[in-house]
Write a protein that holds these residues in place. Structure first.
Motif, PDB file in Angstrom:
ATOM      1  N   GLU A  59     -43.749 101.987  20.771  1.00 15.50           N
ATOM      2  CA  GLU A  59     -44.878 101.225  21.315  1.00 15.50           C
ATOM      3  C   GLU A  59     -44.557 100.664  22.685  1.00 15.50           C
ATOM      4  N   VAL A  60     -43.321 100.253  22.887  1.00 14.85           N
ATOM      5  CA  VAL A  60     -42.919  99.796  24.223  1.00 14.85           C
ATOM      6  C   VAL A  60     -43.036 100.934  25.224  1.00 14.85           C
ATOM      7  N   GLU A  61     -42.634 102.128  24.814  1.00 11.75           N
ATOM      8  CA  GLU A  61     -42.761 103.284  25.699  1.00 11.75           C
ATOM      9  C   GLU A  61     -44.227 103.588  26.001  1.00 11.75           C
ATOM     10  N   GLN A  62     -45.073 103.463  24.982  1.00 16.01           N
ATOM     11  CA  GLN A  62     -46.508 103.660  25.217  1.00 16.01           C
ATOM     12  C   GLN A  62     -47.039 102.661  26.230  1.00 16.01           C
ATOM     13  N   MET A  63     -46.610 101.412  26.123  1.00 14.81           N
ATOM     14  CA  MET A  63     -47.068 100.403  27.079  1.00 14.81           C
ATOM     15  C   MET A  63     -46.581 100.721  28.486  1.00 14.81           C
ATOM     16  N   LYS A  64     -45.351 101.191  28.588  1.00 15.20           N
ATOM     17  CA  LYS A  64     -44.829 101.561  29.914  1.00 15.20           C
ATOM     18  C   LYS A  64     -45.651 102.695  30.522  1.00 15.20           C
ATOM     19  N   GLN A  65     -46.015 103.677  29.695  1.00 12.86           N
ATOM     20  CA  GLN A  65     -46.841 104.783  30.189  1.00 12.86           C
ATOM     21  C   GLN A  65     -48.209 104.293  30.647  1.00 12.86           C
ATOM     22  N   GLU A  93     -57.526  99.953  27.147  1.00 10.42           N
ATOM     23  CA  GLU A  93     -57.918  99.859  25.742  1.00 10.42           C
ATOM     24  C   GLU A  93     -56.717 100.010  24.822  1.00 10.42           C
ATOM     25  N   MET A  94     -55.823 100.938  25.162  1.00  6.13           N
ATOM     26  CA  MET A  94     -54.627 101.127  24.334  1.00  6.13           C
ATOM     27  C   MET A  94     -53.743  99.885  24.384  1.00  6.13           C
ATOM     28  N   LEU A  95     -53.606  99.306  25.559  1.00  8.67           N
ATOM     29  CA  LEU A  95     -52.793  98.094  25.681  1.00  8.67           C
ATOM     30  C   LEU A  95     -53.391  96.951  24.862  1.00  8.67           C
ATOM     31  N   SER A  96     -54.713  96.825  24.879  1.00  8.52           N
ATOM     32  CA  SER A  96     -55.357  95.773  24.088  1.00  8.52           C
ATOM     33  C   SER A  96     -55.079  95.962  22.607  1.00  8.52           C
ATOM     34  N   GLU A  97     -55.149  97.206  22.169  1.00  5.45           N
ATOM     35  CA  GLU A  97     -54.893  97.490  20.757  1.00  5.45           C
ATOM     36  C   GLU A  97     -53.435  97.207  20.404  1.00  5.45           C
ATOM     37  N   LEU A  98     -52.515  97.651  21.246  1.00  5.86           N
ATOM     38  CA  LEU A  98     -51.089  97.431  20.982  1.00  5.86           C
ATOM     39  C   LEU A  98     -50.744  95.945  20.988  1.00  5.86           C
ATOM     40  N   ASP A 107     -43.783  91.526  25.011  1.00  2.00           N
ATOM     41  CA  ASP A 107     -43.105  92.580  25.766  1.00  2.00           C
ATOM     42  C   ASP A 107     -43.906  92.981  27.000  1.00  2.00           C
ATOM     43  N   LEU A 108     -45.224  93.040  26.863  1.00  2.00           N
ATOM     44  CA  LEU A 108     -46.057  93.393  28.017  1.00  2.00           C
ATOM     45  C   LEU A 108     -45.894  92.363  29.126  1.00  2.00           C
ATOM     46  N   MET A 109     -45.827  91.108  28.753  1.00  2.00           N
ATOM     47  CA  MET A 109     -45.608  90.052  29.735  1.00  2.00           C
ATOM     48  C   MET A 109     -44.276  90.276  30.461  1.00  2.00           C
ATOM     49  N   LYS A 110     -43.227  90.591  29.695  1.00  2.00           N
ATOM     50  CA  LYS A 110     -41.908  90.789  30.295  1.00  2.00           C
ATOM     51  C   LYS A 110     -41.856  92.041  31.159  1.00  2.00           C
ATOM     52  N   LEU A 111     -42.694  93.035  30.841  1.00  2.00           N
ATOM     53  CA  LEU A 111     -42.735  94.272  31.630  1.00  2.00           C
ATOM     54  C   LEU A 111     -43.541  94.121  32.917  1.00  2.00           C
ATOM     55  N   ARG A 130     -62.758  95.888  34.932  1.00  2.00           N
ATOM     56  CA  ARG A 130     -62.690  94.423  34.911  1.00  2.00           C
ATOM     57  C   ARG A 130     -62.830  93.880  33.486  1.00  2.00           C
ATOM     58  N   TRP A 131     -63.821  94.377  32.737  1.00  5.00           N
ATOM     59  CA  TRP A 131     -64.013  93.775  31.413  1.00  5.00           C
ATOM     60  C   TRP A 131     -62.901  94.168  30.453  1.00  5.00           C
ATOM     61  N   ARG A 132     -62.352  95.367  30.611  1.00  2.00           N
ATOM     62  CA  ARG A 132     -61.230  95.750  29.759  1.00  2.00           C
ATOM     63  C   ARG A 132     -59.971  94.954  30.100  1.00  2.00           C
ATOM     64  N   ALA A 133     -59.821  94.600  31.365  1.00  4.83           N
ATOM     65  CA  ALA A 133     -58.692  93.755  31.758  1.00  4.83           C
ATOM     66  C   ALA A 133     -58.829  92.361  31.156  1.00  4.83           C
ATOM     67  N   ALA A 134     -60.040  91.818  31.182  1.00  5.74           N
ATOM     68  CA  ALA A 134     -60.266  90.506  30.572  1.00  5.74           C
ATOM     69  C   ALA A 134     -60.025  90.559  29.068  1.00  5.74           C
ATOM     70  N   GLN A 135     -60.432  91.658  28.454  1.00  2.00           N
ATOM     71  CA  GLN A 135     -60.206  91.824  27.021  1.00  2.00           C
ATOM     72  C   GLN A 135     -58.715  91.886  26.703  1.00  2.00           C
ATOM     73  N   LEU A 136     -57.948  92.562  27.565  1.00  2.00           N
ATOM     74  CA  LEU A 136     -56.500  92.650  27.375  1.00  2.00           C
ATOM     75  C   LEU A 136     -55.861  91.266  27.468  1.00  2.00           C
ATOM     76  N   ILE A 137     -56.278  90.475  28.429  1.00  2.00           N
ATOM     77  CA  ILE A 137     -55.735  89.123  28.568  1.00  2.00           C
ATOM     78  C   ILE A 137     -56.036  88.299  27.322  1.00  2.00           C
ATOM     79  N   ALA A 138     -57.260  88.437  26.800  1.00  2.00           N
ATOM     80  CA  ALA A 138     -57.615  87.711  25.582  1.00  2.00           C
ATOM     81  C   ALA A 138     -56.745  88.159  24.406  1.00  2.00           C
TER      82      ALA A 138
END
Length: 329
Positions: A59-65, A93-98, A107-111, A130-138
């Motif tokens: 999952e960390v590798e997926q986030m890096k990708q 969307e994948m990052l929000s799900e992960l 880990d995303l914060m540290k990356l 923009r809205w997907r970025a806001a969703q990720l932050i939430a």
């Protein structure tokens, strides 16, 4: 023994639980368990632990990708290709799900993913980004004080409030407000930032929006904050909030009205000023409440809204609850 148990470090994730299980099964000191763990069971748990750790690394590798996709140069000869935009949306969307997994959010914060999200995605020209970025932050901030503090220190709240207030796309505004709520509810530092950026005015304007979802979520957050922090009701009253809330009540009936009535109840509780504002004859609130109570009588799905109407009527106009209103007492 009691002291040893008090100092024991409890596992904070699945890996820790599995490791503790392996250690408990192989420990030689202390009272023996009723059924000692077999070597086969120990090996199974070790294998399961290895799989979990491998999955976490995957999952960390997926986030890096995903971050590589978001970090690409956005334009080719000044024009962004449609396929690249789709890739960025899918990556967010994948990052929000992960990041529903709290370990992944950390880990995303540290990356550096949250910095990238704030610097390149929240201000993107495409609303879908923009809205997907806001969703990720939430997703990252939800129930994660460490991430909340980081985002607040990076100035995320002001950007999200500006998107809530001014973005031309209604979905962006709704998602940004959701992220705001994740940073200010049950978070004192977030609430201080919210107040310093005049957040209650943003909620007031949100309740006047043409977007039903934004109106409802703005009213709900207002109710939540007034319930949790009644010490700020004078600030809200000084903005003319009672007048604004009553004007919302005069709009066609919708789910937002229940939250608005709840907020009004908060504003009049132990507050002579709140009661005085509600009694202003120009608002016609008493007549409005009486009519609303008649309209809601016997409607089981509106019991809470009816309860708010009764409480507000009694608090402000010394009235008695109407009889035969369909509520169980």
């Amino acid at each position: 023994m009691a002291e040893g148990r008090g100092n024991r470090q409890h596992p904070r994730n699945l890996q820790g639980v599995l490791r503790m299980a392996v250690e408990a099964g192989s420990a030689s000191d202390g009272p023996a368990p009723p059924e000692p763990m077999t070597q086969e069971r120990i090996e199974f748990l070790r294998g399961a632990l290895a799989e979990v750790c491998k999955g976490q690394m995957d999952e960390v590798e997926q986030m890096k990708q995903c971050l590589e996709v978001l970090n690409r140069d956005e334009c080719r000869e000044g024009v962004e290709e449609e396929g690249e935009e789709d890739e960025r949306e899918e990556a967010l969307e994948m990052l929000s799900e992960l990041c529903e997994n709290l370990d992944n959010a950390r880990d995303l914060m540290k990356l550096g993913g949250l910095d990238l999200c704030m610097s390149r995605c929240l201000c993107h020209s495409e609303a879908g980004i923009r809205w997907r970025a806001a969703q990720l932050i939430a997703s990252c901030a939800q129930n994660m004080p460490e991430v909340q503090f980081y985002l607040l220190n990076q100035g995320a709240l002001l950007t999200l409030l500006q998107l809530t207030d001014h973005d031309a796309n209604s979905t962006v505004r709704v998602k940004a407000l959701y992220a705001v709520s994740c940073l200010v509810r049950e978070q004192d530092e977030g609430l201080r930032d919210f107040l310093s950026h005049d957040g209650f005015s943003v909620l007031m304007r949100g309740m006047q929006s043409d977007c039903e979802k934004l109106r409802t979520k703005s009213a709900f957050l207002l109710l939540n904050l007034l319930t949790s922090h009644p010490e700020h009701k004078d600030t809200v009253l000084s903005m003319g909030m009672v007048q604004q809330l009553v004007s919302v009540l005069r709009s066609p009936h919708s789910s937002v009205h229940e939250h608005v009535l709840g907020a009004l109840c908060c504003l009049v509780e132990d507050s002579p000023r709140g009661v005085s504002d509600c009694r202003d004859p120009s608002l016609g609130l008493e007549e409005l409440l009486n009519q609303r109570m008649q309209d809601l009588k016997g409607r089981e799905e509106s019991l809470e809204e009816l309860e708010f109407c009764e409480r507000l009527r009694v608090a402000c106009f010394q009235g008695q609850p109407l009889e035969d209103n369909g509520m169980d007492r």
